[in-house]
Design a protein around this motif. Structure first.
Motif, PDB file in Angstrom:
ATOM      1  N   ASP A 154       0.843  -1.196   0.000  1.00 20.95           N
ATOM      2  CA  ASP A 154       0.000   0.000   0.000  1.00 20.95           C
ATOM      3  C   ASP A 154       0.873   1.238   0.000  1.00 20.95           C
ATOM      4  N   GLY A 157      -2.207   5.279  -0.624  1.00 18.79           N
ATOM      5  CA  GLY A 157      -3.602   4.902  -0.721  1.00 18.79           C
ATOM      6  C   GLY A 157      -3.920   3.979  -1.879  1.00 18.79           C
ATOM      7  N   LYS A 158      -2.904   3.454  -2.530  1.00 22.71           N
ATOM      8  CA  LYS A 158      -3.103   2.595  -3.691  1.00 22.71           C
ATOM      9  C   LYS A 158      -2.177   1.380  -3.563  1.00 22.71           C
ATOM     10  N   GLN A 159      -2.656   0.222  -3.986  1.00 21.90           N
ATOM     11  CA  GLN A 159      -1.834  -0.975  -3.899  1.00 21.90           C
ATOM     12  C   GLN A 159      -0.885  -1.025  -5.106  1.00 21.90           C
TER      13      GLN A 159
END
Length: 173
Positions: A154, A157-159
């Motif tokens: 992560d 806020g994004k994988q």
């Protein structure tokens, strides 16, 4: 008076400097430590320099010319050598040697066969043990060759899918 001094050597020229000083009957000490590496599934122990580009030399400046040391192949200069050379206390050299011998004996006393790590599967939580992500967690995705793997991490806020060395992660508890 004979004492230890620190030499700054050319990059990867420590062994050459040590050899050329030995030919001049000058005592040297090149501290190393054992480093274990996983090569093709087997653990190998390699000696690595403790202070890359540096070499300790034991001589008497009144007997052996300083310019003779400076002009030795592989040597750049004596550290701190301007007008007055600063000798290194014998106890420091002795402590480094003791620590080096202790590390070598610890590695040689360990079993040669590594303890196999459990295979990780897609979706397993992992913890980074080293590098910029040390102590952070991610999700194991898949292997990428023998030494690398993909980890989902992560980030902002994004994988994100990150490629890392298998040695730098372990299963999370």
């Amino acid at each position: 008076m004979k004492a230890w001094y620190l030499l700054y050597c050319k990059s990867r020229g420590e062994a050459r400097a040590q050899q050329n000083l030995a030919l001049q009957q000058i005592d040297t000490y090149l501290p190393t430590y054992p480093e274990e590496k996983l090569v093709k599934g087997q653990v190998t122990v390699k000696r690595v320099l403790l202070f890359p580009s540096y070499l300790f030399v034991n001589f008497d400046p009144e007997v052996t010319s300083v310019s003779k040391i400076h002009n030795t192949r592989g040597v750049i200069r004596i550290v701190g050598c301007k007008e007055l050379m600063t000798p290194i206390d014998d106890s420091i050299i002795h402590a480094i040697k003791l620590r080096e011998h202790k590390l070598i004996s610890e590695v040689s006393s360990q079993e040669a066969a590594p303890t196999p790590e459990p295979e990780m599967e897609r979706g397993d939580k992992v913890c980074f043990t080293e590098g910029p992500f040390a102590e952070l967690e991610g999700i194991f995705d898949e292997t990428n060759g023998e030494k690398r793997c993909f980890v989902l991490f992560d980030l902002m806020g994004k994988q994100q899918r990150v490629v890392v060395n298998k040695e730098s992660i372990k299963p999370a508890k």
